[in-house]
Design a protein around this motif. Structure first.
Motif, PDB file in Angstrom:
ATOM      1  N   TRP A   1       0.843  -1.207   0.000  1.00 48.65           N
ATOM      2  CA  TRP A   1       0.000   0.000   0.000  1.00 48.65           C
ATOM      3  C   TRP A   1       0.874   1.251   0.000  1.00 48.65           C
ATOM      4  O   TRP A   1       0.602   2.202  -0.742  1.00 48.65           O
ATOM      5  N   HIS A   2       1.926   1.253   0.810  1.00 51.53           N
ATOM      6  CA  HIS A   2       2.836   2.396   0.839  1.00 51.53           C
ATOM      7  C   HIS A   2       3.419   2.645  -0.549  1.00 51.53           C
ATOM      8  O   HIS A   2       3.414   3.783  -1.043  1.00 51.53           O
ATOM      9  N   CYS A   3       3.930   1.590  -1.183  1.00 57.00           N
ATOM     10  CA  CYS A   3       4.580   1.758  -2.485  1.00 57.00           C
ATOM     11  C   CYS A   3       3.581   2.162  -3.569  1.00 57.00           C
ATOM     12  O   CYS A   3       3.865   3.045  -4.391  1.00 57.00           O
ATOM     13  N   ALA A   4       2.405   1.544  -3.581  1.00 57.21           N
ATOM     14  CA  ALA A   4       1.402   1.879  -4.595  1.00 57.21           C
ATOM     15  C   ALA A   4       0.938   3.329  -4.451  1.00 57.21           C
ATOM     16  O   ALA A   4       0.812   4.063  -5.442  1.00 57.21           O
ATOM     17  N   ARG A   5       0.703   3.746  -3.225  1.00 54.11           N
ATOM     18  CA  ARG A   5       0.259   5.128  -2.990  1.00 54.11           C
ATOM     19  C   ARG A   5       1.352   6.126  -3.364  1.00 54.11           C
ATOM     20  O   ARG A   5       1.085   7.169  -3.977  1.00 54.11           O
ATOM     21  N   ALA A   6       2.614   5.804  -3.015  1.00 54.15           N
ATOM     22  CA  ALA A   6       3.723   6.709  -3.332  1.00 54.15           C
ATOM     23  C   ALA A   6       3.912   6.844  -4.838  1.00 54.15           C
ATOM     24  O   ALA A   6       4.180   7.941  -5.353  1.00 54.15           O
ATOM     25  N   MET A   7       3.763   5.739  -5.580  1.00 56.04           N
ATOM     26  CA  MET A   7       3.894   5.816  -7.033  1.00 56.04           C
ATOM     27  C   MET A   7       2.770   6.627  -7.650  1.00 56.04           C
ATOM     28  O   MET A   7       2.968   7.347  -8.628  1.00 56.04           O
ATOM     29  N   GLN A   8       1.576   6.525  -7.056  1.00 58.26           N
ATOM     30  CA  GLN A   8       0.462   7.329  -7.547  1.00 58.26           C
ATOM     31  C   GLN A   8       0.723   8.814  -7.296  1.00 58.26           C
ATOM     32  O   GLN A   8       0.412   9.670  -8.133  1.00 58.26           O
TER      33      GLN A   8
ATOM     34  N   TRP B   1      14.336   3.828 -10.284  1.00 54.79           N
ATOM     35  CA  TRP B   1      14.205   2.382 -10.385  1.00 54.79           C
ATOM     36  C   TRP B   1      12.791   1.909 -10.033  1.00 54.79           C
ATOM     37  O   TRP B   1      12.603   0.813  -9.506  1.00 54.79           O
ATOM     38  N   HIS B   2      11.823   2.789 -10.337  1.00 54.71           N
ATOM     39  CA  HIS B   2      10.404   2.421 -10.293  1.00 54.71           C
ATOM     40  C   HIS B   2      10.000   1.855  -8.929  1.00 54.71           C
ATOM     41  O   HIS B   2      10.291   2.478  -7.911  1.00 54.71           O
ATOM     42  N   ASP B   3       9.368   0.669  -8.884  1.00 56.51           N
ATOM     43  CA  ASP B   3       8.896   0.162  -7.593  1.00 56.51           C
ATOM     44  C   ASP B   3      10.046  -0.157  -6.644  1.00 56.51           C
ATOM     45  O   ASP B   3       9.894  -0.094  -5.425  1.00 56.51           O
ATOM     46  N   GLU B   4      11.223  -0.477  -7.175  1.00 60.20           N
ATOM     47  CA  GLU B   4      12.371  -0.755  -6.318  1.00 60.20           C
ATOM     48  C   GLU B   4      12.807   0.481  -5.540  1.00 60.20           C
ATOM     49  O   GLU B   4      13.221   0.376  -4.372  1.00 60.20           O
ATOM     50  N   SER B   5      12.717   1.642  -6.154  1.00 56.39           N
ATOM     51  CA  SER B   5      13.046   2.878  -5.446  1.00 56.39           C
ATOM     52  C   SER B   5      12.108   3.093  -4.273  1.00 56.39           C
ATOM     53  O   SER B   5      12.529   3.472  -3.170  1.00 56.39           O
ATOM     54  N   HIS B   6      10.824   2.834  -4.488  1.00 56.22           N
ATOM     55  CA  HIS B   6       9.837   3.012  -3.414  1.00 56.22           C
ATOM     56  C   HIS B   6       9.995   1.942  -2.345  1.00 56.22           C
ATOM     57  O   HIS B   6       9.782   2.209  -1.152  1.00 56.22           O
ATOM     58  N   LEU B   7      10.365   0.722  -2.738  1.00 57.85           N
ATOM     59  CA  LEU B   7      10.635  -0.336  -1.769  1.00 57.85           C
ATOM     60  C   LEU B   7      11.788   0.063  -0.852  1.00 57.85           C
ATOM     61  O   LEU B   7      11.736  -0.147   0.372  1.00 57.85           O
ATOM     62  N   ASN B   8      12.831   0.650  -1.420  1.00 54.48           N
ATOM     63  CA  ASN B   8      13.958   1.081  -0.597  1.00 54.48           C
ATOM     64  C   ASN B   8      13.568   2.199   0.357  1.00 54.48           C
ATOM     65  O   ASN B   8      14.042   2.238   1.500  1.00 54.48           O
ATOM     66  N   ARG B   9      12.708   3.079  -0.074  1.00 51.25           N
ATOM     67  CA  ARG B   9      12.207   4.120   0.829  1.00 51.25           C
ATOM     68  C   ARG B   9      11.422   3.493   1.981  1.00 51.25           C
ATOM     69  O   ARG B   9      11.587   3.882   3.144  1.00 51.25           O
ATOM     70  N   TYR B  10      10.590   2.512   1.677  1.00 47.53           N
ATOM     71  CA  TYR B  10       9.788   1.857   2.713  1.00 47.53           C
ATOM     72  C   TYR B  10      10.695   1.195   3.747  1.00 47.53           C
ATOM     73  O   TYR B  10      10.491   1.337   4.961  1.00 47.53           O
ATOM     74  N   PHE B  11      11.731   0.479   3.285  1.00 47.50           N
ATOM     75  CA  PHE B  11      12.596  -0.237   4.217  1.00 47.50           C
ATOM     76  C   PHE B  11      13.525   0.703   4.984  1.00 47.50           C
ATOM     77  O   PHE B  11      14.100   0.307   6.012  1.00 47.50           O
ATOM     78  N   TRP B  12      13.696   1.923   4.502  1.00 43.92           N
ATOM     79  CA  TRP B  12      14.409   2.918   5.298  1.00 43.92           C
ATOM     80  C   TRP B  12      13.524   3.392   6.449  1.00 43.92           C
ATOM     81  O   TRP B  12      13.979   3.535   7.589  1.00 43.92           O
ATOM     82  N   LEU B  13      12.247   3.573   6.179  1.00 41.55           N
ATOM     83  CA  LEU B  13      11.302   4.034   7.205  1.00 41.55           C
ATOM     84  C   LEU B  13      10.896   2.909   8.150  1.00 41.55           C
ATOM     85  O   LEU B  13      10.674   3.144   9.343  1.00 41.55           O
ATOM     86  N   HIS B  14      10.761   1.710   7.624  1.00 38.50           N
ATOM     87  CA  HIS B  14      10.299   0.545   8.397  1.00 38.50           C
ATOM     88  C   HIS B  14      11.348  -0.556   8.217  1.00 38.50           C
ATOM     89  O   HIS B  14      11.293  -1.322   7.258  1.00 38.50           O
TER      90      HIS B  14
END
Length: 298
Positions: free
Chosen positions: A227-234, A245-258
């Motif tokens: 949900w975090h990644c989908a919302r951030a991409m939107q 790097w598309h969804d991978e960039s957002h995944l890395n942001r998520y794992f930095w926060l969580h």
């Protein structure tokens, strides 16, 4: 990659593998600054992990997207090698997402293992296929997949299993160190640096660079992650942006926060193009050769 403090090494235990032998791998980093295990071959007992998972009567989900030419090129080998190496002896449910369900190859499955095929709409650009994955996974985790599985791993299809990928990898949230970047200093890691992007990390942020080809965890945590990644991409799309790097960039942001509860070493997802390295003892997944010119054309 740094050194794991001896005081922290003495305290580390794992819910699936029990006591850990972190000193068995003194040449690599075996824990994170927040106390998570970095899993390397030789640091755990796979027999204990298998026994623990069987005692808990778990079902593990494995999702994969096979869209366009990726289906014919990679899916059969991915599934066939998964049957040989992924959670052997455990209950497993495979979820294949594709726009052509009838083209999914028939693969002989062992006892307690099922394959489900979910139809998806094929996106016009391969980048959109990659980014839409998070929204599709979030919906699936809130539906039948989430009811069937206790833990779920999400993987890219253009790779194949090469050795045991068992319950030792299970945790509430699991991230995969990127084979090409695990030795790089933070200043060189390819995080999204555009401050306008929802995936952005400042130059002092970021722990490791994680690979979106493998991530996993409990259903609840993966629902939050997707949900975090989908919302951030939107949000980025609304601003006319697209992360590097598309969804991978957002995944890395998520794992930095969580922070992930467990990190898989590059042994669990290795690129043969990198050749042999002394610290890579037993590659579990191997990347397929990247034939983008062929598979990314309609």
């Amino acid at each position: 990659m740094g050194v794991c403090p001896k005081a922290r090494m003495a305290l580390l235990r794992d819910n699936f593998t029990g006591p850990l032998s972190l000193r068995a791998r003194p040449e690599v980093l075996t824990c994170t600054s927040w106390g998570a295990l970095i899993l390397w071959d030789g640091t755990f007992d796979p027999a204990i992990a298998k026994e623990t998972a069987e005692r808990q009567n778990l079902t593990i989900g494995l999702t994969v997207f096979a869209v366009g030419k990726y289906l014919e090129k990679y899916l059969a080998r991915f599934l066939e090698t998964a049957e040989q190496h992924f959670m052997v002896g455990q209950r497993v449910v495979y979820y294949v997402f594709t726009e052509r369900p009838l083209a999914v190859p028939r693969v002989a499955l062992g006892p307690g293992r099922r394959l489900r095929v979910e139809r998806v709409v094929r996106e016009r650009r391969w980048q959109d296929v990659s980014m839409q994955r998070m929204r599709t996974l979030h919906k699936a985790l809130g539906g039948r997949l989430g009811r069937e599985a206790d833990f779920v791993f999400c993987m890219d299809v253009d790779q194949h299993f090469n050795a045991t990928f068992g319950p030792e990898v299970l945790a509430e949230s699991v991230a995969q160190l990127h084979a090409w970047h695990y030795h790089w200093p933070r200043r060189l890691l390819p995080f999204e640096r555009n401050p306008r992007s929802a995936a952005a990390l400042a130059h002092h942020e970021g722990d490791f660079y994680y690979h979106a080809a493998v991530f996993g965890g409990s259903v609840a945590v993966l629902r939050a992650l997707t949900w975090h990644c989908a919302r951030a991409m939107q949000q980025d799309r609304a601003r006319g942006l697209e992360a590097l790097w598309h969804d991978e960039s957002h995944l890395n942001r998520y794992f930095w926060l969580h922070k992930p509860a467990k990190v898989l070493s590059p042994e669990f997802c290795w690129s043969p193009e990198l050749g042999q390295r002394t610290e890579i003892h037993r590659p579990r997944l191997l990347w397929a050769p990247k034939e983008y010119a062929m598979v990314r054309t309609s």
